[in-house]
Design a protein around this motif. Structure first.
Motif, PDB file in Angstrom:
ATOM      1  N   GLY A   8       0.822  -1.210   0.000  1.00  0.00           N
ATOM      2  CA  GLY A   8       0.000   0.000   0.000  1.00  0.00           C
ATOM      3  C   GLY A   8       0.854   1.257   0.000  1.00  0.00           C
ATOM      4  N   ASP A   9       1.915   1.215   0.790  1.00  0.00           N
ATOM      5  CA  ASP A   9       2.780   2.385   0.861  1.00  0.00           C
ATOM      6  C   ASP A   9       3.595   2.549  -0.401  1.00  0.00           C
ATOM      7  N   MET A  10       3.916   1.418  -1.057  1.00  0.00           N
ATOM      8  CA  MET A  10       4.586   1.522  -2.358  1.00  0.00           C
ATOM      9  C   MET A  10       3.651   2.176  -3.366  1.00  0.00           C
ATOM     10  N   THR A  11       2.361   1.811  -3.293  1.00  0.00           N
ATOM     11  CA  THR A  11       1.381   2.433  -4.181  1.00  0.00           C
ATOM     12  C   THR A  11       1.348   3.943  -3.964  1.00  0.00           C
ATOM     13  N   LEU A  12       1.319   4.326  -2.678  1.00  0.00           N
ATOM     14  CA  LEU A  12       1.306   5.756  -2.351  1.00  0.00           C
ATOM     15  C   LEU A  12       2.561   6.436  -2.873  1.00  0.00           C
ATOM     16  N   LEU A  13       3.711   5.783  -2.634  1.00  0.00           N
ATOM     17  CA  LEU A  13       4.978   6.372  -3.052  1.00  0.00           C
ATOM     18  C   LEU A  13       5.007   6.538  -4.570  1.00  0.00           C
ATOM     19  N   ILE A  15      11.893   0.713  -9.744  1.00  0.00           N
ATOM     20  CA  ILE A  15      12.871  -0.360  -9.953  1.00  0.00           C
ATOM     21  C   ILE A  15      14.098  -0.133  -9.078  1.00  0.00           C
ATOM     22  N   ALA A  16      14.530   1.122  -9.014  1.00  0.00           N
ATOM     23  CA  ALA A  16      15.662   1.446  -8.143  1.00  0.00           C
ATOM     24  C   ALA A  16      15.320   1.106  -6.695  1.00  0.00           C
ATOM     25  N   LEU A  17      14.088   1.407  -6.317  1.00  0.00           N
ATOM     26  CA  LEU A  17      13.638   1.116  -4.963  1.00  0.00           C
ATOM     27  C   LEU A  17      13.686  -0.386  -4.701  1.00  0.00           C
ATOM     28  N   GLY A  36       6.665  -3.265  -7.870  1.00  0.00           N
ATOM     29  CA  GLY A  36       6.723  -1.812  -8.002  1.00  0.00           C
ATOM     30  C   GLY A  36       5.921  -1.344  -9.205  1.00  0.00           C
ATOM     31  N   LEU A  37       6.014  -2.108 -10.303  1.00  0.00           N
ATOM     32  CA  LEU A  37       5.241  -1.774 -11.504  1.00  0.00           C
ATOM     33  C   LEU A  37       3.741  -1.842 -11.210  1.00  0.00           C
ATOM     34  N   VAL A  38       3.338  -2.935 -10.547  1.00  0.00           N
ATOM     35  CA  VAL A  38       1.921  -3.057 -10.204  1.00  0.00           C
ATOM     36  C   VAL A  38       1.500  -1.922  -9.268  1.00  0.00           C
ATOM     37  N   ALA A  39       2.385  -1.580  -8.321  1.00  0.00           N
ATOM     38  CA  ALA A  39       2.079  -0.472  -7.410  1.00  0.00           C
ATOM     39  C   ALA A  39       1.879   0.811  -8.194  1.00  0.00           C
TER      40      ALA A  39
END
Lengths: 352, 292
Positions: free
Chosen positions: B40-45, B71-73, B195-198
């Motif tokens: 969820g937080d990745m989505t927000l980010l 991707i870097a994350l 990350g892509l899905v986020a």
């Protein structure tokens, strides 16, 4: 040299089973209790008492409750603040509306919470691991909804339940010092009781379940009773803590004071303090309570008065970072560091 | 009756949007055995970064920049958080991702601010009529996007070489290492996909609700879907998303008025609990056989 474990001769079973077998530990505990009961109330300012020490003690108690469940019995709960909310509302209603004596209404709040906790513990009999962790979140949302929508409890969506003036045995509890004493006199017996639970049969059964539940069942530990008892005892502690913090700190029961962030804070407390350690719950409680204050002081010391939202972000970053840090570097938390320190002190000035 | 169908369809489309978030959880679990609470937080980010980049880049470049950031994350998370935790109990990794969630939330809001921001990607939210049924155009686009993503991901995991390596990693870290699968790269790849899905979920939800803190709470809606469908099943996430979306909407509209409303917040959890009582590993999750 300083921390000596030698020279302890256990001549009978009583001495062998003692809660603190080492004299130095015994003295340590007595000194800490002396400081807590006598020195602190006379030396600490009202600010320290009412906005640092009281939340510290109460959240440590709640963390201790969560530690029974997660640290000892191995059942992760990420909805524990909801149990605090149940305790808060019920004890306030008992005291305010039905005029039950204060200590009894705290107990009543705890008992009702324990029953609620047992109900939410039922899924743990069939569901394990991540599935269970997520389903404990159900407790958070269902309880929040019930507390706000059941009008007998909340008086409607926007209702809060205020604390009436408190008294115990006819004494009014109005100053921070008296509130502090109230908190302390609930927290200390419950902590000793908890310490005895975890070193007794129940605690050992929990640890066996935590380490491997199938194996525990095979050697004759009833998963049914022990898991449900873990939820019950744990929510009892959470309920009492919720009642206490509402009476002495918030002043009114408000569901937002027990939202999901608080659940995560409790989890953070036991990770940072130490999973499966009574002392660790207090370390963690102190750490998380002091963290925002510390950040504030730190910002002031550098002369930069940060904006509040940036400060909140900094707090989040530190909180999250510390959880990761402790999980990687010291999975047993501050309690293990304390132990390592004691081991060092055994030889310290003259290591051979 | 028309109204009931409209409510159900609206719910189904929202359900697909939930699945989009749940999918992120499934992917990481399926490919690295980590239950990533920080999704969820990745989505927000991702959404915050996208909004931030939009102020300097055109849309396509901003999306690309946000993707590069995610991707870097993923690589950074693998190196800093996951690598030291190899072969530790799964619950320790789970709790680490809770910490990670707070960390990312703090970073994202610290850099791009806490005030709510709008995000407009040019899909209108005006509902249109098909045979008398009102359907939101935006939800439809979201559903199509999620569907396409799911097909691509299922293909990736079932057919491609990398996908199979990832599945091996999720089965057993150490066994995968011993047959020569590069664990570090596998983890980085799976987190990059998450990350892509986020990012996709962030775009869709962000343009619907605005980009702000509450975006990370979408994850709490995705969790019951996740356990309902089974945490390692991609089709499970989609089907459970549809079930939850439709049933919570129907329950709110037809059951809500009798009990005082607002049951949407916990209805999915209740549903998940009931289903889990009969099927402890969700509808499509793989059952774990335990031995002593």
């Amino acid at each position: 040299m300083i921390y000596r474990e030698c020279g302890v001769f256990k001549a009978n079973y009583r001495a062998d089973m003692a809660i603190f077998p080492i004299p130095l530990d015994r003295w340590g505990v007595i000194i800490i209790l002396f400081i807590a009961f006598v020195v602190v109330p006379f030396s600490a300012s009202d600010y320290w008492l009412s906005s640092i020490l009281i939340p510290f003690l109460v959240f440590s108690l709640a963390a201790l409750g969560l530690n029974f469940l997660t640290g000892y019995a191995g059942q992760l709960s990420i909805g524990h603040a909801a149990f605090m909310a149940v305790g808060a509302y019920i004890s306030l209603i008992l005291y305010g509306r039905y005029e039950v004596p204060l200590l009894l209404s705290l107990l009543g709040g705890g008992l009702v919470t324990a029953a609620v906790g047992a109900v939410f513990g039922i899924p743990s009999l069939r569901i394990k691991g991540f599935y269970l962790a997520v389903s404990t979140l159900a407790a958070q949302f269902i309880i929040q909804w019930v507390l706000t929508h059941w009008e007998w409890i909340s008086g409607g969506v926007f209702g809060t339940v205020d604390t009436p003036p408190m008294q115990v045995f006819g004494w009014p509890i109005d100053t921070p010092v008296k509130k502090y004493y109230l908190v302390l006199s609930v927290v200390v017996p419950l902590t000793i009781f908890g310490k005895n639970i975890v070193r007794g049969q129940l605690g050992r059964a929990w640890m066996a379940i935590r380490d491997m539940d199938v194996a525990a069942e095979i050697i004759g530990i009833s998963l049914f009773w022990n898991k449900l008892l873990a939820f019950t005892v744990s929510s009892f502690y959470a309920g009492v803590a919720g009642g206490l913090i509402t009476f002495t700190y918030y002043g009114a029961a408000n569901i937002e004071a027990f939202n999901i962030m608080v659940s995560f804070h409790l989890l953070g407390m036991i990770i940072i303090g130490g999973m499966g350690s009574v002392l660790g719950s207090f370390f963690g409680g102190g750490f998380i309570t002091l963290l925002p204050i510390f950040i504030n002081q730190f910002a002031h010391a550098f002369g930069t008065v940060l904006k509040t939202d940036l400060l909140a972000c900094l707090e989040l970053i530190l909180f999250g970072g510390l959880i990761i840090f402790f999980l990687i570097v010291e999975p047993y938390g501050l309690a293990r560091l304390w132990r390592t320190g004691k081991d060092k002190l055994r030889l310290w000035p003259f290591p051979y | 009756m028309i109204f009931a169908i409209e409510v159900a369809i609206g719910g189904l489309l929202v359900g697909v949007m939930y699945s989009l978030v749940a999918l992120g959880f499934v992917l990481i679990y399926k490919s690295s055995g980590v239950f990533n609470f920080a999704q969820g937080d990745m989505t927000l980010l991702a959404a915050l970064a996208l909004v931030g980049f939009l102020t300097i880049f055109p849309l396509w470049l901003a999306i690309l920049a946000a993707l590069v950031l995610m991707i870097a994350l993923a690589i950074a998370i693998e190196a800093i958080v996951l690598r030291p935790l190899v072969a530790r109990p799964p619950l320790a990794l789970f709790m680490a991702t809770i910490g990670l969630g707070f960390f990312l939330q703090g970073i994202g809001q610290g850099i791009w601010g806490t005030d709510p921001k709008g995000l407009d990607i040019g899909i209108s939210d005006i509902p249109f009529k098909i045979k008398g049924l009102l359907i939101s155009q935006f939800d439809l686009a979201g559903g199509a996007l999620a569907g396409g993503l799911v097909f691509a991901l299922v293909w990736f995991f079932q057919k491609s070489r990398t996908g199979r390596a990832l599945r091996a990693v999720s089965d057993d870290h150490e066994a995968a290492l011993s047959v020569g699968i590069p664990l570090r790269r596998a983890w980085a790849i799976s987190w990059a996909i998450a990350g892509l899905v986020a990012l996709v979920a962030g775009i869709m939800w962000g343009s619907r609700l605005g980009v702000q803190f509450s975006l990370s709470l979408i994850a709490l809606k995705a969790l019951p879907i996740l356990i309902l469908g089974g945490i390692d099943s991609i089709p499970g996430a989609i089907i459970a998303g549809l079930v939850v979306g439709a049933s919570e909407n129907l329950a709110e509209v037809f059951l809500g008025p009798y009990v005082g409303g607002g049951i949407q917040t916990f209805f999915p959890y209740l549903l998940a609990l009931v289903v889990l009582w009969f099927k402890p590993y969700g509808m499509f999750g793989r059952e774990i056989i335990e031995r002593v």
